[in-house]
Design a protein around this motif. Structure first.
Motif, PDB file in Angstrom:
ATOM      1  N   VAL A 123      68.183  73.297  85.989  1.00 33.96           N
ATOM      2  CA  VAL A 123      69.548  73.435  86.526  1.00 33.96           C
ATOM      3  C   VAL A 123      69.520  73.512  88.047  1.00 33.96           C
ATOM      4  N   SER A 124      68.580  74.292  88.592  1.00 29.79           N
ATOM      5  CA  SER A 124      68.478  74.424  90.055  1.00 29.79           C
ATOM      6  C   SER A 124      68.229  73.082  90.709  1.00 29.79           C
ATOM      7  N   TYR A 125      67.294  72.318  90.160  1.00 29.87           N
ATOM      8  CA  TYR A 125      66.976  71.033  90.773  1.00 29.87           C
ATOM      9  C   TYR A 125      68.016  69.964  90.468  1.00 29.87           C
ATOM     10  N   GLY A 126      68.811  70.156  89.418  1.00 27.90           N
ATOM     11  CA  GLY A 126      69.950  69.272  89.193  1.00 27.90           C
ATOM     12  C   GLY A 126      70.953  69.410  90.320  1.00 27.90           C
ATOM     13  N   HIS A 127      71.250  70.664  90.712  1.00 33.30           N
ATOM     14  CA  HIS A 127      72.148  70.919  91.846  1.00 33.30           C
ATOM     15  C   HIS A 127      71.539  70.420  93.154  1.00 33.30           C
ATOM     16  N   VAL A 128      70.222  70.624  93.307  1.00 35.75           N
ATOM     17  CA  VAL A 128      69.548  70.172  94.525  1.00 35.75           C
ATOM     18  C   VAL A 128      69.626  68.648  94.655  1.00 35.75           C
ATOM     19  N   ALA A 129      69.350  67.939  93.551  1.00 32.25           N
ATOM     20  CA  ALA A 129      69.385  66.479  93.579  1.00 32.25           C
ATOM     21  C   ALA A 129      70.775  65.970  93.929  1.00 32.25           C
ATOM     22  N   ALA A 130      71.800  66.611  93.352  1.00 27.34           N
ATOM     23  CA  ALA A 130      73.171  66.203  93.655  1.00 27.34           C
ATOM     24  C   ALA A 130      73.502  66.435  95.127  1.00 27.34           C
ATOM     25  N   ALA A 131      73.022  67.569  95.666  1.00 27.03           N
ATOM     26  CA  ALA A 131      73.293  67.874  97.075  1.00 27.03           C
ATOM     27  C   ALA A 131      72.547  66.923  98.006  1.00 27.03           C
ATOM     28  N   VAL A 132      71.312  66.606  97.673  1.00 25.52           N
ATOM     29  CA  VAL A 132      70.502  65.725  98.517  1.00 25.52           C
ATOM     30  C   VAL A 132      71.071  64.315  98.542  1.00 25.52           C
ATOM     31  N   LEU A 133      71.562  63.849  97.406  1.00 26.58           N
ATOM     32  CA  LEU A 133      72.122  62.495  97.340  1.00 26.58           C
ATOM     33  C   LEU A 133      73.393  62.358  98.169  1.00 26.58           C
ATOM     34  N   ARG A 134      74.014  63.496  98.492  1.00 30.96           N
ATOM     35  CA  ARG A 134      75.212  63.450  99.347  1.00 30.96           C
ATOM     36  C   ARG A 134      74.861  63.404 100.824  1.00 30.96           C
ATOM     37  N   ILE A 135      73.577  63.626 101.149  1.00 27.97           N
ATOM     38  CA  ILE A 135      73.147  63.551 102.545  1.00 27.97           C
ATOM     39  C   ILE A 135      73.111  62.084 102.974  1.00 27.97           C
TER      40      ILE A 135
ATOM     41  N   ALA B 186      57.708  82.927  74.387  1.00 30.92           N
ATOM     42  CA  ALA B 186      57.840  81.527  74.796  1.00 30.92           C
ATOM     43  C   ALA B 186      59.275  81.204  75.202  1.00 30.92           C
ATOM     44  N   ALA B 187      60.230  81.775  74.466  1.00 30.13           N
ATOM     45  CA  ALA B 187      61.638  81.544  74.793  1.00 30.13           C
ATOM     46  C   ALA B 187      62.006  82.210  76.124  1.00 30.13           C
ATOM     47  N   PHE B 188      61.532  83.455  76.307  1.00 31.05           N
ATOM     48  CA  PHE B 188      61.910  84.229  77.501  1.00 31.05           C
ATOM     49  C   PHE B 188      61.152  83.789  78.745  1.00 31.05           C
ATOM     50  N   MET B 189      59.865  83.456  78.569  1.00 35.33           N
ATOM     51  CA  MET B 189      59.020  83.156  79.722  1.00 35.33           C
ATOM     52  C   MET B 189      58.722  81.671  79.874  1.00 35.33           C
ATOM     53  N   GLY B 190      59.121  80.877  78.893  1.00 35.09           N
ATOM     54  CA  GLY B 190      58.865  79.448  78.968  1.00 35.09           C
ATOM     55  C   GLY B 190      60.133  78.620  79.023  1.00 35.09           C
ATOM     56  N   VAL B 191      60.935  78.716  77.952  1.00 36.54           N
ATOM     57  CA  VAL B 191      62.139  77.895  77.838  1.00 36.54           C
ATOM     58  C   VAL B 191      63.190  78.298  78.874  1.00 36.54           C
ATOM     59  N   ALA B 192      63.487  79.601  78.960  1.00 36.18           N
ATOM     60  CA  ALA B 192      64.528  80.057  79.887  1.00 36.18           C
ATOM     61  C   ALA B 192      64.192  79.711  81.349  1.00 36.18           C
ATOM     62  N   PRO B 193      62.976  80.000  81.839  1.00 33.75           N
ATOM     63  CA  PRO B 193      62.648  79.592  83.210  1.00 33.75           C
ATOM     64  C   PRO B 193      62.720  78.084  83.421  1.00 33.75           C
ATOM     65  N   LEU B 194      62.280  77.313  82.430  1.00 34.28           N
ATOM     66  CA  LEU B 194      62.322  75.855  82.569  1.00 34.28           C
ATOM     67  C   LEU B 194      63.760  75.356  82.653  1.00 34.28           C
TER      68      LEU B 194
ATOM     69  N   PHE C  62      57.234  82.983  86.366  1.00 39.15           N
ATOM     70  CA  PHE C  62      58.451  83.515  86.972  1.00 39.15           C
ATOM     71  C   PHE C  62      58.565  83.127  88.444  1.00 39.15           C
ATOM     72  N   LEU C  63      57.434  83.120  89.162  1.00 35.78           N
ATOM     73  CA  LEU C  63      57.484  82.754  90.578  1.00 35.78           C
ATOM     74  C   LEU C  63      57.877  81.291  90.770  1.00 35.78           C
ATOM     75  N   LEU C  64      57.429  80.425  89.881  1.00 35.18           N
ATOM     76  CA  LEU C  64      57.845  79.023  89.963  1.00 35.18           C
ATOM     77  C   LEU C  64      59.358  78.905  89.792  1.00 35.18           C
ATOM     78  N   THR C  65      59.921  79.745  88.936  1.00 33.66           N
ATOM     79  CA  THR C  65      61.374  79.767  88.746  1.00 33.66           C
ATOM     80  C   THR C  65      62.077  80.285  89.997  1.00 33.66           C
ATOM     81  N   VAL C  66      61.540  81.351  90.570  1.00 31.37           N
ATOM     82  CA  VAL C  66      62.120  81.916  91.791  1.00 31.37           C
ATOM     83  C   VAL C  66      62.061  80.903  92.939  1.00 31.37           C
ATOM     84  N   MET C  67      60.974  80.141  93.019  1.00 33.87           N
ATOM     85  CA  MET C  67      60.849  79.133  94.076  1.00 33.87           C
ATOM     86  C   MET C  67      61.882  78.018  93.902  1.00 33.87           C
ATOM     87  N   ALA C  68      62.193  77.666  92.651  1.00 32.65           N
ATOM     88  CA  ALA C  68      63.245  76.675  92.410  1.00 32.65           C
ATOM     89  C   ALA C  68      64.602  77.226  92.844  1.00 32.65           C
ATOM     90  N   TYR C  69      64.849  78.489  92.558  1.00 31.09           N
ATOM     91  CA  TYR C  69      66.086  79.139  92.994  1.00 31.09           C
ATOM     92  C   TYR C  69      66.164  79.197  94.516  1.00 31.09           C
TER      93      TYR C  69
END
Length: 315
Positions: free
Chosen positions: A219-231, A206-214, A116-123
Motif C-alpha cells: 500500500v505504501s509503495y502504491g501511494h509512492v508510485a502514484a505520487a512519483v508518476l505525477r512528478i 505469519a499473518a501478523f509478521m508476514g502478510v500484514a507487513p507485506l 518490521f523495520l522493512l515495513t517502517v522503511m516503506a512507511y
C-alpha cells in the motif's frame, strides 16, 4: 540421547545437524566459501553503519533504519554461520537441545525485527514522498526510536512464544536434522507429540509478521508510485524511484526466501532445496544488502569513500 527409566522411550538431549554436505572432501572448500561470505557480510554491514555515523548528510530517518538493518544482518548471519563453520572443521556435528532452542529464538527475534523495520522503511518513504511538508513531524527522532522499539518488542514476543511452544514438544525418536541450523520446520518433523498448536501459532505469526507487513509495504509503495508518476521532471522521478528501488529489492529477497522456507511445512522430508533456501535467507540476503543499498546511492558511496580514505565530510 539419554535413555529414561520408563520403557523403551528416550529423550533427546542433542540434535545432529547434517549440514550442507556429507562429503568430507568438500568441507574445507565450503569452509573457505562461507568464511569469506561471513567476513564480507560483517565488513559490508559495519561499513554501511560507519558511513551513516560519519556522514552528517546521512543522519536522516531512512538511514537510521538502514543502520539498524545492518546490525540485524550481522546478527542474523552470526546466529547460523559460525556454528556451521565449526561443524565443517569437526567431525562432531551435534548441537545441544538448549543450544538448538537458543539458535531458534535468536534467529526468529532478529528476522522478526528485520521484517518490521522493512515495513517502517516503506512507511518512511511514503511520508517523505507523499507528505513532504509534514515529514519531519511524523518522523521525528522520538517516533523513530518508538518504531524501532516496537519492532523489537513485537519480534521478541513472537520469538519467545515460538520457542516456548517448541520446548513443550516431546522429542523421543530420531534426532537427525537434515539442515545446517535449527528452525521450526525441521524440529516439527522430529516431534513425537502433536504439533497442531505450534502450527496454529506459526500461522498467526505469519499473518501478523508476514502478510500484514507485506500488505502495508504494498500500500505504501502504491501511494509512492502514484505520487512519483505525477512528478513532471524526469530527473525527479529517477531520484525518487532510486531511493525506493533498493528497498524494494531487499523486501523481495527477504519475503521471497521466507515464503518458500515456510511453505514446505507440510512436506515429510527435508531436501537440498530447503538448504538452498536457508542459504539465501541466512547468508546471501545479509551479504547482498550493503551492496544493494550502496550500488545506486551516491550519498552512501561518497560516505564510504570518506570512511575508507579517512577524509572529513564537507561542511
Amino acid at each position: 540421547m539419554d535413555p529414561e527409566a520408563s520403557g523403551n522411550d528416550s529423550v533427546v538431549t542433542e540434535f545432529v545437524l547434517l549440514g550442507l554436505t556429507k562429503t568430507p572432501a568438500l568441507r574445507p572448500i565450503l569452509f573457505v566459501i562461507f568464511l569469506l561470505a561471513y567476513v564480507a557480510t560483517v565488513g559490508g554491514n559495519f561499513s554501511i553503519l560507519a558511513a551513516i555515523l560519519a556522514e552528517p548528510k546521512l543522519h536522516t530517518p531512512m538511514y537510521f533504519f538502514l543502520g539498524n538493518l545492518s546490525l540485524l544482518d550481522v546478527g542474523c548471519i552470526s546466529v547460523t554461520v559460525p556454528a556451521m563453520l565449526g561443524h565443517f572443521m569437526s567431525n562432531n556435528r551435534s548441537i545441544l537441545y538448549r543450544s538448538c532452542l537458543s539458535q531458534l529464538f535468536f534467529f526468529h527475534l532478529l528476522a522478526g525485527v528485520d521484517c518490521f523495520l522493512l515495513t517502517v522503511m516503506a512507511y518512511d518513504r511514503y511520508l517523505a514522498i507523499c507528505q513532504p511538508l509534514t515529514y519531519s513531524t511524523h518522523m521525528s527522532w522520538g517516533i523513530q526510536r518508538a518504531l524501532a522499539g516496537m519492532s523489537c518488542v513485537f519480534s521478541f514476543t513472537n520469538a519467545l512464544t515460538q520457542t516456548v511452544a517448541v520446548s513443550t514438544l516431546n522429542f523421543c525418536g530420531p534426532n537427525v536434522i537434515n539442515h545446517f541450523y535449527c528452525d521450526l520446520p525441521q524440529l516439527f518433523r522430529l516431534s513425537c507429540s502433536s504439533i497442531q498448536l505450534n502450527e496454529q501459532l506459526l500461522f498467526v505469526a505469519a499473518a501478523f509478521m508476514g502478510v500484514a507487513p507485506l500488505v502495508l509495504i504494498t500500500v505504501s509503495y502504491g501511494h509512492v508510485a502514484a505520487a512519483v508518476l505525477r512528478i513532471r521532471s524526469v530527473e525527479g522521478r529517477k531520484k525518487a524511484f532510486s531511493t525506493c528501488g533498493s528497498h524494494l529489492t531487499v523486501v523481495g529477497i527477504f519475503y521471497g526466501t521466507g515464503v518458500f522456507s515456510y511453505m514446505r511445512l507440510g512436506s515429510g522430508e527435508a531436501s537440498d532445496k530447503d538448504k538452498g533456501i536457508g542459504i539465501l535467507n541466512t547468508v546471501i540476503s545479509p551479504m547482498l544488502n550493503p551492496v544493494i543499498y550502496s550500488l545506486r546511492n551516491p550519498d552512501v558511496q561518497g560516505a564510504l569513500r570518506r570512511v575508507f580514505t579517512g577524509r572529513q565530510p564537507p561542511t
